[in-house]
Design an enzyme around this catalytic site. Sequence first.
Site, PDB file in Angstrom:
ATOM      1  N   CYS A   1       0.862  -1.105   0.063  1.00  0.00           N
ATOM      2  CA  CYS A   1       0.046   0.047   0.042  1.00  0.00           C
ATOM      3  C   CYS A   1       0.960   0.959   0.070  1.00  0.00           C
ATOM      4  O   CYS A   1       0.415   2.455  -0.172  1.00  0.00           O
ATOM      5  CB  CYS A   1      -0.803  -0.073   1.310  1.00  0.00           C
ATOM      6  SG  CYS A   1      -2.102  -1.387   0.990  1.00  0.00           S
TER       7      CYS A   1
ATOM      8  N   HIS B   1      -9.233   3.845  -1.435  1.00  0.00           N
ATOM      9  CA  HIS B   1      -7.716   3.668  -1.523  1.00  0.00           C
ATOM     10  C   HIS B   1      -7.214   2.855  -2.736  1.00  0.00           C
ATOM     11  O   HIS B   1      -6.913   1.686  -2.803  1.00  0.00           O
ATOM     12  CB  HIS B   1      -7.549   2.766  -0.056  1.00  0.00           C
ATOM     13  CG  HIS B   1      -6.285   2.119  -0.036  1.00  0.00           C
ATOM     14  ND1 HIS B   1      -5.049   2.695  -0.349  1.00  0.00           N
ATOM     15  CD2 HIS B   1      -5.847   1.090   0.914  1.00  0.00           C
ATOM     16  CE1 HIS B   1      -4.166   2.126  -0.028  1.00  0.00           C
ATOM     17  NE2 HIS B   1      -4.593   0.991   0.614  1.00  0.00           N
TER      18      HIS B   1
ATOM     19  N   CYS C   1       0.254   2.120   6.739  1.00  0.00           N
ATOM     20  CA  CYS C   1       0.466   0.795   7.048  1.00  0.00           C
ATOM     21  C   CYS C   1       0.704   0.162   5.744  1.00  0.00           C
ATOM     22  O   CYS C   1       0.156   0.568   4.791  1.00  0.00           O
ATOM     23  CB  CYS C   1      -0.415   0.109   7.817  1.00  0.00           C
ATOM     24  SG  CYS C   1      -2.226   0.369   7.121  1.00  0.00           S
TER      25      CYS C   1
END
Length: 385
Positions: free
Chosen positions: A89, A341, A371
Site C-alpha cells: 500500500c 484507497h 501501513c
Amino acid sequence: MAEAYIVEAVRTPVGRRGGGLAAVHPADLGAHVLKALVSRSGIDPSAVEDVVFGCLDAVGPQAGDIARTAWLAAGLPEEVPGVTVDRQCGSSQQAVHFAAQGVLSGTQDLVVAGGVQNMTRIPIAFASRQAAEPLGLTEGPFAGSEGWRARYGALPVNQFHGAQLIAEKWGISRPDMEEYALRSHRRALHAIDEGRFGPETVAYGDVTADEGPRRDTTLAKMAALKPVVEGGTITAACSSQVSDGAAALLIASERAVAEHGLTPRARVHHLSVRGEDPIRMLSAPIPATAYALKKAGLAIDDIDLVEINEAFAPVVLAWLKETGADPARVNVNGGAIALGHPLGATGVKLMTTLLHELERTGGRFGLQTMCEGGGQANVTIIERV
C-alpha cells in the site's frame, strides 16, 4: 546540503469499484495525471530523468512496467525511462522517497513520482492467484517457506486479521470504529462541498469528483453490517474502499528550480521507513512515526497536518492513542474509508492532498504515513515553502 522540492502535485478523482473509472486502462489513468503534471508545471518533459510509479498486482493491463507505459501513453518523450515500485500500500509513497533520494544524492535533478491502480479490473491479490495457478503454484507467499513457518508458525497473514488484532490490543470497540468512519465521510463531504479538492484534481471525462463518500451513511446502517472476520468487530464500514485512480508529483533539485524557472511549494524535510510485526501487519505507522520524529528533531505537536492512510479505522485510532496527536489535525478532509484507497496510487494521492491543505491553511509541517503489507510503514515529512 542538497534539497528536494515538490514543485507540482495532481491526482484524478478516485473512482469507486465499478464506477466512472472502472473501464479505464491503468496506463491511460497514469498518462492522464502525467500530462496534467507537465502542463501545470510548465516543465520541458525531456528534462525529466526518471518516472517512478507505485503499482501492486502488476499483471494484465498493469504489467510491463506501468510507469514507462503510462509515460509513453501520455505522448511524452521516449528518452525518459520509468520504473515501477511495489511496497504494497505504500508503493507510491516509496516512489516519492526514491525520487527525493535521487535528487538529494545529487545524481538527479528532476524526477516524477506517482502511482496508479485500477482495482475494479484487477482486485487485490487476484493478480498473484491468476499468475500462479497456471504454473500449479497453490501456496501463497508465506505458506511454503520453511523459514517463515519456523518464525511465525501457521498464523494467518491478512489485513483483516491484522486490523482485528489492532482493535483488540488497543481496546478499540466497534462503536469507536464506526464513529470514526462516519467522521471520515462527513469530513470528506465537507471538503468536497467547499471545493477543497478542486485545485488538486484533474477530472477524467465525466468523473469530476471523488465517488466514494456516502451522504446517506449512518451509524445505524454501519451497525447492521456483518464482521469480515468471524467473531470479530471489523466490518466493511470501517475499512478502506476498493478504488481506481492515479496521482503524480514533480520533485526538483535547487539547480532544476533555477534552470527551469520552477516555483518550489514544499521541501522534503524527512523520509524513512520502518517495520514491525508482519502478523499484526498494520500497526507499523506507530513506531515508524516515533522514529521519524526523533530523526527529524520534531515533536508531534510541531506537525500541523497529518495524513495517515485509513486502511482500517483501528489503524488510525491506535496511532492516535500512541502518538497523542490532535485528532483535529489528522485526516482533516477525510480518508480512505470515505475517499477510497487505490493501492498503488494512494501514497502520492495523500501527499497531493497534504500539500494543498498545508497551502490552504498556512501550515508549515505535514506528516504522512501508511501501513503496508509485511508490517511496514513509510513516513514522509514535508515543509511548506
